[in-house]
Design a protein around this motif. Structure first.
Motif, PDB file in Angstrom:
ATOM      1  N   ILE A 404       0.856  -1.192   0.000  1.00 42.54           N
ATOM      2  CA  ILE A 404       0.000   0.000   0.000  1.00 42.54           C
ATOM      3  C   ILE A 404       0.889   1.239   0.000  1.00 42.54           C
ATOM      4  O   ILE A 404       1.772   1.382   0.846  1.00 42.54           O
ATOM      5  CB  ILE A 404      -0.941  -0.014   1.225  1.00 42.54           C
ATOM      6  N   LYS A 405       0.665   2.118  -0.957  1.00 41.74           N
ATOM      7  CA  LYS A 405       1.505   3.317  -1.116  1.00 41.74           C
ATOM      8  C   LYS A 405       1.536   4.147   0.176  1.00 41.74           C
ATOM      9  O   LYS A 405       2.592   4.605   0.614  1.00 41.74           O
ATOM     10  CB  LYS A 405       0.985   4.151  -2.284  1.00 41.74           C
ATOM     11  N   GLU A 406       0.380   4.312   0.800  1.00 43.31           N
ATOM     12  CA  GLU A 406       0.295   5.139   2.013  1.00 43.31           C
ATOM     13  C   GLU A 406       1.182   4.606   3.144  1.00 43.31           C
ATOM     14  O   GLU A 406       1.677   5.367   3.963  1.00 43.31           O
ATOM     15  CB  GLU A 406      -1.167   5.231   2.489  1.00 43.31           C
ATOM     16  N   GLU A 407       1.353   3.270   3.188  1.00 44.29           N
ATOM     17  CA  GLU A 407       2.215   2.685   4.239  1.00 44.29           C
ATOM     18  C   GLU A 407       3.662   3.124   4.061  1.00 44.29           C
ATOM     19  O   GLU A 407       4.372   3.381   5.031  1.00 44.29           O
ATOM     20  CB  GLU A 407       2.146   1.154   4.186  1.00 44.29           C
ATOM     21  N   GLN A 410       3.966   6.617   5.293  1.00 39.51           N
ATOM     22  CA  GLN A 410       3.879   6.656   6.760  1.00 39.51           C
ATOM     23  C   GLN A 410       5.233   6.291   7.381  1.00 39.51           C
ATOM     24  O   GLN A 410       5.685   6.938   8.329  1.00 39.51           O
ATOM     25  CB  GLN A 410       2.761   5.715   7.239  1.00 39.51           C
ATOM     26  N   ASN A 430       8.258   5.052  -3.387  1.00 37.34           N
ATOM     27  CA  ASN A 430       7.041   5.869  -3.422  1.00 37.34           C
ATOM     28  C   ASN A 430       6.831   6.468  -4.813  1.00 37.34           C
ATOM     29  O   ASN A 430       5.708   6.506  -5.329  1.00 37.34           O
ATOM     30  CB  ASN A 430       7.128   6.970  -2.362  1.00 37.34           C
ATOM     31  N   LYS A 437       0.144   4.928  -9.951  1.00 42.07           N
ATOM     32  CA  LYS A 437      -1.123   5.499  -9.485  1.00 42.07           C
ATOM     33  C   LYS A 437      -1.692   6.478 -10.521  1.00 42.07           C
ATOM     34  O   LYS A 437      -2.897   6.495 -10.784  1.00 42.07           O
ATOM     35  CB  LYS A 437      -0.915   6.204  -8.136  1.00 42.07           C
ATOM     36  N   TYR A 506      -7.541   0.590  -5.767  1.00 47.84           N
ATOM     37  CA  TYR A 506      -7.683   1.404  -4.549  1.00 47.84           C
ATOM     38  C   TYR A 506      -8.490   0.637  -3.513  1.00 47.84           C
ATOM     39  O   TYR A 506      -9.425  -0.081  -3.852  1.00 47.84           O
ATOM     40  CB  TYR A 506      -8.413   2.723  -4.880  1.00 47.84           C
ATOM     41  N   THR A 507      -8.128   0.795  -2.232  1.00 46.76           N
ATOM     42  CA  THR A 507      -8.910   0.164  -1.163  1.00 46.76           C
ATOM     43  C   THR A 507     -10.205   0.966  -0.983  1.00 46.76           C
ATOM     44  O   THR A 507     -10.360   2.047  -1.557  1.00 46.76           O
ATOM     45  CB  THR A 507      -8.148   0.188   0.183  1.00 46.76           C
ATOM     46  N   GLN A 509     -10.941   2.635   1.434  1.00 48.96           N
ATOM     47  CA  GLN A 509     -10.579   3.926   2.054  1.00 48.96           C
ATOM     48  C   GLN A 509      -9.865   4.855   1.065  1.00 48.96           C
ATOM     49  O   GLN A 509      -9.462   5.955   1.412  1.00 48.96           O
ATOM     50  CB  GLN A 509      -9.642   3.714   3.257  1.00 48.96           C
ATOM     51  N   GLU A 511      -6.989   4.148  -0.530  1.00 53.37           N
ATOM     52  CA  GLU A 511      -5.529   4.006  -0.578  1.00 53.37           C
ATOM     53  C   GLU A 511      -5.130   3.216  -1.833  1.00 53.37           C
ATOM     54  O   GLU A 511      -5.792   2.243  -2.195  1.00 53.37           O
ATOM     55  CB  GLU A 511      -5.038   3.255   0.662  1.00 53.37           C
ATOM     56  N   PHE A 513      -2.921   0.641  -4.032  1.00 51.32           N
ATOM     57  CA  PHE A 513      -2.087  -0.534  -3.745  1.00 51.32           C
ATOM     58  C   PHE A 513      -1.707  -1.273  -5.027  1.00 51.32           C
ATOM     59  O   PHE A 513      -2.334  -1.122  -6.066  1.00 51.32           O
ATOM     60  CB  PHE A 513      -2.795  -1.488  -2.775  1.00 51.32           C
TER      61      PHE A 513
END
Length: 785
Positions: A404-407, A410, A430, A437, A506-507, A509, A511, A513
């Protein structure tokens, strides 16, 4: 020594890891602990071996048989394994042990003791068999990303090596002796063991089929309706086979805690009849940990300090003091010796006759019990795989990997200012994901992600260095969790083949992936199944059997059997409502009121407990709301119930209830399989809809793949999974031969041939009804019963 001397086999690796481990249990050490857990390790091995000259021989099998006599018992200890390489030069012979790791080799000032001990074992065997006075050992460490190498070399005198090996043999001999003494005692009790019940129809044949499967080293797929007694019919003959020396260890594998309990109860029942068998149930770490939240290091947990110095003694104490090993006993002895109960449980499993555990511990590449499957040879084990229909989806998930890109972002925030090289590597990954993306609005297949993979390998090596330097910092759990995800992603990429696709999406939420999606897990499952002697897959719902055999690694020569249902057909009523549809286009109030009317007629015919299964919470809630004032005493399954709430829900299904109770549940949920409401605790089930999964991006990828490879896209992606949920839900009714019950299937599609072909034999004959005709038929059934 006589011809009948018993043989105990152990791999070089298991031997040294068992005898020489020492020190603390510590989850903070990234690199070294993971050094040889990586799948990429084998790729590096092959590469290094190819680069060596003609004096190098790779993958040399070595084995040594040692006659031992203790307490008047003679036995042979066979120590075997494969040396990574043997270098023969004019003056010397050197044993090469290769280990791949992501950590910067600068941090390695000496070889890991267990790796050196492995090399010394091979050196001893080779020097003994070739009469050498001296032999060299070399530990070759290689960084998996940069392919930098670091060597540790040593020359050993055979006399010193011989003394060292003698001590090693002595330490292991007491365990081998215990194993032989226990095996004899156990086998005597097995010989005296009788089947604990009168055989039901078809059960004796089933027991004999399982025994023959183990005898002939095959795989067996059993479709066994409820009430056949699947657990006892598979466990009993497998234990009998163990008593005959056909199998050394049994693994009883399940998908849910509830089925594990059934296996434990079955073993306990045989124990009460005189069986001696050491069985261990592996419980999840967080359920058996002494801390509120597991954190395995000497700073957080008092037992982690010096755990490995004490754990062998703790296990030996437990094995020699207790015939029956329960979770309580493991907690008791772990407390007595101050060791981690979870780790002690895994170590006890090494010596147990039977291991009851989740599928994960055998099949999942991240948590499987490596100690049982890492040697090259086939093991004398048998797998008993309960509720095997669950393994298809579980395996696809285990052998898939997602990032997951957001991970990644983070982690970058959490390590900011701590490590420039790691930040830069996170940035690169990223940016790769950002590029993907920008090109992705919805589910999109990706052809080539090799650049991303190279950047991930670089990131792993910077990650390792960071974790070696920083033991504790804010956000450590999240940073470690992403590390494990990347490691898994690279591990799966290593086994990626034409049974995979890569896609981005996308999840819920939002996000972004990327996922390596396993479309067909059979190759991955086969790698584990090929390491054991035989496997028995069983479930009440394995239809169509060829689909399950194909997905679960069945081979041409494997067997499939159908155990006949022991139920009297007069005791059950099955009807299909011909004028109901749950298709998305037909989901409206008028259709829902028709369903409520069917439920009312069905449940008013006789007072008792009923379950109604819906395809989704959304439909369940809408129908529940409309049914108020029409149906009385309706309870509803919550979407995330605790164990206590679940227990409470089931406890309300009392025998001979004073009023009719209707429970609204979800197909595929916690109450649709694995629960056992016997006799009149449940007298009827209504199945609303065909249970087909929701149409979504990933399901459509399955459909496309199986349309292209098998011309059965709809069946593989939707139908088989949906019908399995239907069959499981319906299977909650009629659990014992005395039960009487009714099943109502509400969906016109059930009259279509594709669905009919998946009806189990015991569903025929059935009635086709409309809501007016249902009343007379169901009244008639209950009056005659």
């Amino acid at each position: 020594m006589g011809d009948t001397a018993e043989i105990i086999k152990i791999s070089v690796r298991n031997l040294v890891e068992f005898i020489f481990r020492s020190g603390d249990l510590d989850n903070r050490v990234g690199g070294r602990r993971e050094a040889d857990a990586m799948q990429e390790g084998s790729r590096i091995h092959r590469k290094i071996q190819k680069q060596m000259g003609s004096s190098y021989t790779a993958e040399v099998p070595l084995s040594l048989t040692l006659p031992i006599c203790r307490e008047d018992i003679e036995f042979l200890l066979v120590v075997e394994g494969r040396a990574d390489g043997i270098i023969k030069e004019e003056e010397a012979v050197i044993i090469d042990e290769i280990k791949g790791m992501y950590m910067d080799l600068e941090y390695l000032s000496e070889p890991v003791p267990v790796h050196k001990a492995q090399a010394m074992c091979y050196a001893y065997i080779y020097a003994l068999q070739n009469e050498l006075e001296k032999i060299g050992i070399r530990m070759t460490y290689c960084n998996l990303e940069t392919e930098d190498k670091k060597y540790f070399e040593e020359t050993l005198d055979f006399a010193d090596l011989s003394q060292w090996f003698e001590r090693l043999k002595e330490q292991y001999a007491k365990w081998a002796l215990w194993q032989i003494k226990w095996g004899r005692k156990r086998n005597e009790s097995i010989k005296a063991m009788e089947f604990p019940f009168p055989y039901r129809e078809g059960q004796k044949k089933l027991v004999s089929d399982v025994y023959l499967t183990v005898l002939r080293n095959k795989r067996l797929f059993i479709e066994a309706p409820t009430g056949v007694g699947k657990t006892i019919s598979t466990v009993f003959p497998s234990i009998k086979a163990m008593g005959e020396g056909l199998v050394q260890k049994l693994f009883y594998l399940t998908a849910k805690t509830i089925t594990r309990t059934v296996a434990e109860e079955t073993k306990q029942l045989l124990t009460e009849k005189g069986l001696l068998l050491k069985a261990v149930t592996i419980t999840a770490k967080d359920k058996i940990c002494i801390l509120d939240k597991a954190d395995c290091n000497p700073d957080s947990c008092p037992r982690a300090k010096g755990h490995f110095d004490r754990v062998n003694e703790a296990v030996f104490d437990l094995l020699t003091s207790e015939d029956d090993i329960s979770r309580e006993k493991i907690l008791e002895y772990a407390g007595k010796h101050e060791v981690c109960p979870f780790e002690m449980c895994l170590d006890t499993a090494t010596w147990a006759d039977m291991i009851i555990c989740d599928y994960n511990y055998v099949f999942d590449p991240n948590v499987y019990l490596k100690r049982f499957f890492q040697n090259e040879k086939k093991n004398d084990y048998a797998f008993l795989i309960d509720e095997a229909h669950n393994l298809v989806d579980r395996a696809r998930e285990m052998y898939s990997a997602v990032l997951i890109k957001e991970e990644i972002l983070q982690v970058k925030r959490l390590v900011k200012g701590k490590d420039k090289a790691l930040e830069k590597a996170l940035d690169t990954v990223n940016n790769d994901l950002l590029k993907l993306k920008r090109e992705c609005d919805e589910t999109k297949e990706q052809e080539n992600v090799s650049d991303l993979v190279l950047h991930l390998m670089h990131l792993m090596s910077k990650y390792e260095d960071f974790l070696t330097e920083h033991k504790d910092f804010d956000g450590k759990d999240e940073v470690l969790s992403t590390y494990m995800n990347i490691r898994h992603f690279l591990g799966i990429y290593d086994v990626y083949n034409d049974k995979y696709i890569t896609y981005t999406d996308y999840t819920e939420q939002g996000e972004f992936f990327i996922k390596l999606l396993c479309m067909d897990p059979s190759d991955n499952l086969k790698t584990r199944l090929d390491k054991v002697k035989s496997a028995v897959f069983f479930s009440a719902t394995l239809l169509p059997i060829r689909y399950y055999m194909e997905q679960l690694g069945g081979r041409e020569e494997d067997y499939a059997v159908y155990a006949p249902s022991p139920f009297d057909k007069e005791n059950r009523f099955i009807a299909v409502g011909r004028d109901v549809s749950t298709k998305y286009t037909k989901r409206n109030e008028k259709e829902y009121r028709k369903i409520i009317e069917y439920i009312r007629v069905f449940t008013e015919s006789r007072q008792g407990n009923y379950m109604v299964f819906f395809p989704s919470y959304q439909m369940l809630n809408q129908i529940e709301e409309l049914s108020r004032g029409i149906l009385d005493n309706v309870t509803v399954q919550g979407s995330s119930m605790t164990e206590e709430e679940k227990e409470g829900f089931l406890n309300d299904f009392t025998a001979n209830p004073e009023a009719t109770r209707i429970a609204f549940c979800v197909m595929g949920g916690i109450f649709s399989e694995g629960i056992d409401l016997k006799h009149d605790r449940l007298i009827g089930a209504v199945i609303v809809g065909a249970g087909l999964p929701m149409v979504c991006g990933e399901k459509e990828l399955f459909r496309k793949y199986y349309q292209e490879t098998r011309s059965s896209g709809f069946e593989y992606a939707y139908l088989y999974q949906g019908m399995n949920k239907v069959l499981q839900s319906a299977g909650r009714v009629i659990r014992t031969t005395e039960d009487k019950g009714a099943i109502l299937l509400l969906e016109e599609r059930f009259l279509d041939n594709r669905y009919q072909e998946l009806f189990p034999r015991e569903w025929f004959p059935y009635q086709v009804v409309n809501k007016d005709g249902l009343k007379n038929l169901i009244d008639e059934f209950w009056q005659s019963n």
